[in-house]
Design a protein around this motif. Structure first.
Motif, mmCIF file in Angstrom:
data_model
loop_
_atom_site.group_PDB
_atom_site.id
_atom_site.type_symbol
_atom_site.label_atom_id
_atom_site.label_comp_id
_atom_site.label_asym_id
_atom_site.label_seq_id
_atom_site.Cartn_x
_atom_site.Cartn_y
_atom_site.Cartn_z
ATOM 1 N N HIS A 183 0.862 -1.185 0.000
ATOM 2 C CA HIS A 183 0.000 0.000 0.000
ATOM 3 C C HIS A 183 0.896 1.231 0.000
ATOM 4 N N ILE A 184 0.712 2.078 -0.979
ATOM 5 C CA ILE A 184 1.535 3.275 -1.140
ATOM 6 C C ILE A 184 0.644 4.490 -0.914
ATOM 7 N N VAL A 185 0.944 5.260 0.127
ATOM 8 C CA VAL A 185 0.169 6.461 0.435
ATOM 9 C C VAL A 185 0.703 7.600 -0.429
ATOM 10 N N HIS A 186 -0.191 8.269 -1.121
ATOM 11 C CA HIS A 186 0.181 9.388 -1.982
ATOM 12 C C HIS A 186 -0.217 10.700 -1.306
ATOM 13 N N ASP A 187 -1.188 11.379 -1.866
ATOM 14 C CA ASP A 187 -1.612 12.683 -1.356
ATOM 15 C C ASP A 187 -2.608 12.525 -0.217
ATOM 16 N N LEU A 224 -5.189 9.506 -0.717
ATOM 17 C CA LEU A 224 -5.045 8.746 -1.956
ATOM 18 C C LEU A 224 -3.984 7.679 -1.771
ATOM 19 N N CYS A 225 -4.239 6.511 -2.334
ATOM 20 C CA CYS A 225 -3.366 5.356 -2.113
ATOM 21 C C CYS A 225 -3.417 4.441 -3.330
ATOM 22 N N THR A 226 -2.326 3.750 -3.572
ATOM 23 C CA THR A 226 -2.309 2.637 -4.508
ATOM 24 C C THR A 226 -2.121 1.374 -3.683
ATOM 25 N N ALA A 227 -2.977 0.396 -3.903
ATOM 26 C CA ALA A 227 -2.884 -0.876 -3.191
ATOM 27 C C ALA A 227 -2.587 -1.976 -4.202
ATOM 28 N N CYS A 273 -3.987 -4.256 -8.866
ATOM 29 C CA CYS A 273 -3.677 -2.920 -8.352
ATOM 30 C C CYS A 273 -4.950 -2.092 -8.299
ATOM 31 N N TRP A 274 -5.149 -1.441 -7.156
ATOM 32 C CA TRP A 274 -6.302 -0.564 -6.980
ATOM 33 C C TRP A 274 -5.847 0.873 -6.811
ATOM 34 N N ALA A 275 -6.504 1.786 -7.490
ATOM 35 C CA ALA A 275 -6.351 3.219 -7.237
ATOM 36 C C ALA A 275 -7.439 3.572 -6.230
ATOM 37 N N ILE A 276 -7.017 3.956 -5.020
ATOM 38 C CA ILE A 276 -7.938 4.124 -3.896
ATOM 39 C C ILE A 276 -8.020 5.574 -3.459
ATOM 40 N N ARG A 277 -9.233 5.959 -3.060
ATOM 41 C CA ARG A 277 -9.465 7.196 -2.321
ATOM 42 C C ARG A 277 -10.127 6.803 -1.007
ATOM 43 N N ARG A 296 -13.282 6.435 11.079
ATOM 44 C CA ARG A 296 -13.957 5.926 9.876
ATOM 45 C C ARG A 296 -13.007 6.004 8.700
ATOM 46 N N ARG A 297 -13.007 4.930 7.900
ATOM 47 C CA ARG A 297 -12.311 4.908 6.604
ATOM 48 C C ARG A 297 -13.287 4.327 5.598
ATOM 49 N N HIS A 298 -13.610 5.102 4.591
ATOM 50 C CA HIS A 298 -14.463 4.614 3.515
ATOM 51 C C HIS A 298 -13.593 4.494 2.276
ATOM 52 N N LEU A 299 -13.378 3.268 1.852
ATOM 53 C CA LEU A 299 -12.481 2.954 0.741
ATOM 54 C C LEU A 299 -13.267 3.018 -0.567
ATOM 55 N N ILE A 300 -12.829 3.880 -1.473
ATOM 56 C CA ILE A 300 -13.422 3.984 -2.806
ATOM 57 C C ILE A 300 -12.355 3.537 -3.802
ATOM 58 N N VAL A 301 -12.678 2.536 -4.612
ATOM 59 C CA VAL A 301 -11.756 2.069 -5.650
ATOM 60 C C VAL A 301 -12.131 2.778 -6.943
#
Length: 152
Positions: A69-73, A88-91, A106-110, A126-131
């Motif tokens: 999991h790579i944390v971006h912005d 923003l994250c790439t998983a 690979c998922w582009a996640i918000r 709370r964490r709401h994962l949006i792919v």
């Protein structure tokens, strides 16, 4: 560094520890950043409470050979002892395949995040994962390292 900068750094650190916890299968990392009443939701799932959320670590262990999991912005709004924002994250999820090359999903996640200050730390409530999208491709292991260059 201003107090607001320190809070932003602590929120970023919480996201990084969450990512590291997923990749190293470390429930201790998640315990350090999740509130007791945390809710984690995503496509097709909702986990409520820290113990239910920690079971996600067990799922990762059984479902994937490895993850990264790579944390971006990260954009956050802080109001006293509460914060909300988007991370923003790439998983990357490595799926073992005994009959050929492993697959990499690979998922582009918000993440839509909410935190609460707990002393000097911030904890996710709370964490709401949006792919946003998914990419699948074969992945292999690197070969042996090249021999040293003796002319250097």
């Amino acid at each position: 560094m201003t107090p607001q900068d320190e809070d932003r750094a602590a929120l970023r650190r919480a996201a990084a520890l969450y990512a590291r916890g997923a990749d190293r299968r470390s429930k201790d990392d998640w315990r350090a950043v999740l509130a007791e009443e945390v809710e984690i939701a995503g496509p097709g799932f909702v986990a409520s409470g820290i113990e239910a959320c920690l079971q996600s670590i067990d799922f990762l262990t059984h479902a994937f050979k490895a993850t990264r999991h790579i944390v971006h912005d990260q954009i956050v709004e802080i109001a006293g002892d509460h914060a909300s924002g988007e991370t923003l994250c790439t998983a990357e999820h490595r799926i073992a395949n005994a009959e050929g090359p492993d697959a990499l999903m690979c998922w582009a996640i918000r993440y839509q995040d909410e935190w609460r200050r707990d002393g000097a730390d911030w904890r996710f409530t709370r964490r709401h994962l949006i792919v946003d999208w998914e990419e699948n491709r074969p992945v292999g292991d690197p070969g042996p390292p090249p021999p040293p260059n003796e002319n250097r």
